[in-house]
Design a protein around this motif. Structure first.
Motif, PDB file in Angstrom:
ATOM      1  N   ALA A 102       0.876  -1.245   0.117  1.00 17.57           N
ATOM      2  CA  ALA A 102      -0.096   0.066   0.008  1.00 17.57           C
ATOM      3  C   ALA A 102       0.914   1.416  -0.094  1.00 17.57           C
ATOM      4  N   TYR A 154       2.327   1.784  -3.512  1.00 23.33           N
ATOM      5  CA  TYR A 154       1.465   2.217  -4.363  1.00 23.33           C
ATOM      6  C   TYR A 154       0.942   3.775  -4.080  1.00 23.33           C
ATOM      7  N   MET A 155       0.931   4.104  -2.706  1.00 25.84           N
ATOM      8  CA  MET A 155       0.829   5.727  -2.291  1.00 25.84           C
ATOM      9  C   MET A 155       1.971   6.536  -3.097  1.00 25.84           C
ATOM     10  N   LYS A 177      -4.333   5.272  -6.151  1.00 20.48           N
ATOM     11  CA  LYS A 177      -5.124   5.316  -4.773  1.00 20.48           C
ATOM     12  C   LYS A 177      -6.175   4.006  -5.387  1.00 20.48           C
ATOM     13  N   VAL A 182      -4.162   1.006  -4.085  1.00 27.35           N
ATOM     14  CA  VAL A 182      -3.983   1.131  -2.711  1.00 27.35           C
ATOM     15  C   VAL A 182      -5.391   0.470  -2.201  1.00 27.35           C
TER      16      VAL A 182
END
Length: 443
Positions: free
Chosen positions: A69, A72-73, A78, A81
């Motif tokens: 996560a 990906y942030m 998003k 995420v």
């Protein structure tokens, strides 16, 4: 810069408070149940050694999901995420349920296998505490997953607030069940179970309302994302499992030294955890900070924040270590120990405080930088090799053969820290730790 000093304070501050509250739950159980005798304290501490092994497995899954996560942030994706969040709960929930069943079905067998030689009253307290707390594993798994997701996006305040609620429930439950109804280890276990159930419900409800982490509509397993989570989670889980198995072996060794040694080891573990709070909090923050740097493809910032956060961990651990050294005897007096047990506990506590100030952040907090960058196999190999060659072999040699007892076990443990610190620092300086940084988001 991806993180200003203010951003880091907002991330680390709540994590420190959360760690304080987490340690407080363990200390509250031990201190409040101490009124029932050393047998109850010893029984709880022995079960905690097993629980840490089982809980660590789905905690590793949570860490794997947090890394995915966070990366990906860093890429500003998003949608991914959110998809990773759903898969994280599936992974953590599945592992937690499996180990709840194992703990419930194998309660007496596991305790006899590991601690067969302990006194009958200690075994009875351990059996009761183990059975009740095993029911809480799925709820703790849900909480760990939700807390990891909030931290991955830089919002550590939520898990801190939930931890406050957990502490209030736990302490109030202990007061009612231990002091009011004289339930001993069972009372401590029921309070812990209630706190974990509430934590799971609250954090999942908060996660569903949070727009920064949009949970996906589908809860079907997604092999591609699960593979990314398992890429981090499996090596981390294997490392943690073998680490905890080693600790169980060492706990079994300590159990043979007698109730005084069991109690001293348990108290030093609980009290010493306060000194580890900054290192543990910063290690958790590294998953977010380094993970987002890696997701953004910025190696220089990852290296910069690794150095900055390690220095910060050292500063605060030194301050806390000095405080614990000064307050060692007053703190031990809270546990209502015999004079012989008090002397042993203070000796081991002072040794642990000094070693933590010298090496702990490099051995543990720094390892999370490697994991956040995807360099999980290296940390796994180093940790497992060091665990078996240093902590276990030397513990039996120094604690048993050389007659140093529980102090010899703690000396062996700190030698393990030194070996980890050397290899992890060398890996960071070589630059090889960033070789896997594109595996998660691009793999």
């Amino acid at each position: 810069m991806l993180f200003t000093d203010q951003d880091l304070k907002k991330l680390i501050g709540p994590l420190v408070i959360e760690q304080i509250l987490s340690v407080t739950i363990g200390m509250a159980d031990t201190i409040m149940v101490a009124s029932c005798g050393e047998a109850s304290v010893s029984g709880i501490s022995l079960v905690d050694s097993i629980s840490v092994l089982l809980v660590g497995l789905f905690g590793a899954m949570a860490s794997g999901g947090a890394v995915v996560a966070a990366q990906y942030m860093g890429k500003k994706d998003k949608e991914m995420v959110g998809r990773a969040s759903n898969q994280l709960f599936l992974a953590v929930g599945g592992v937690a349920l499996v180990f709840m069943v194992i703990a419930l079905a194998g309660n007496q067998f596991l305790l006899n296998l590991i601690y067969g030689g302990i006194e009958a009253d200690v075994m009875e307290a351990a059996r009761i505490y183990f059975y009740i707390t095993a029911v809480s594993y799925p709820f703790l798994g849900i909480y760990n997953g939700g807390a990891a997701l909030f931290r991955a996006v830089g919002n550590a305040k939520v898990s801190m607030q939930v931890a406050v609620v957990a502490n209030l429930i736990n302490v109030a439950g202990n007061a009612l069940l231990i002091y009011g109804f004289q339930m001993g280890a069972a009372g401590a276990a029921i309070s812990t179970l209630a706190a974990r159930v509430v934590c799971a419900v609250v954090i999942f409800a908060l996660l569903k309302k949070n727009k920064e982490i949009p949970l996906g509509k589908s809860w079907k397993p997604d092999g591609r994302i699960l593979k990314k989570i398992l890429y981090i989670g499996v090596p981390n889980g294997l490392e943690n499992s073998i680490f905890q198995i080693g600790k169980l072996m060492v706990s079994s060794l300590i159990a043979g030294f007698g109730t005084a040694s069991i109690t001293a080891n348990a108290i030093v573990g609980n009290v010493g955890n306060f000194q580890l709070i900054p290192g543990n909090a910063i290690g958790m923050a590294m998953i977010t900070v380094i993970g987002q740097c890696v997701g953004a493809g910025d190696v220089k910032q990852a290296e910069y924040y690794n150095r900055k956060l390690i220095k910060t961990a050292y500063l605060y651990m030194i301050v806390l270590g000095i405080g614990l050294i000064v307050l060692a005897r007053p703190v031990c007096s809270l546990y209502q120990l015999s004079e012989a047990t008090t002397r042993l506990t203070i000796t081991v506590l002072l040794y642990n405080c000094i070693c933590c100030m010298l090496v702990h952040p490099l051995a543990f907090a720094q390892a999370n930088s490697l994991r956040a960058a995807g360099d999980v196999k290296f940390t796994m190999v180093v940790s497992i090799a060091s665990m078996w060659t240093c902590r276990i072999v030397l513990a039996y040699l120094m604690g048993g053969y050389m007659g140093l007892g529980v102090l010899g076990v703690w000396i062996a443990m700190t030698i393990d820290w030194c070996v980890r610190a050397f290899f992890f620092t060398t890996r960071i300086r070589s630059g090889k730790w960033t070789a896997h940084m594109n595996v998660i988001t691009n793999g």
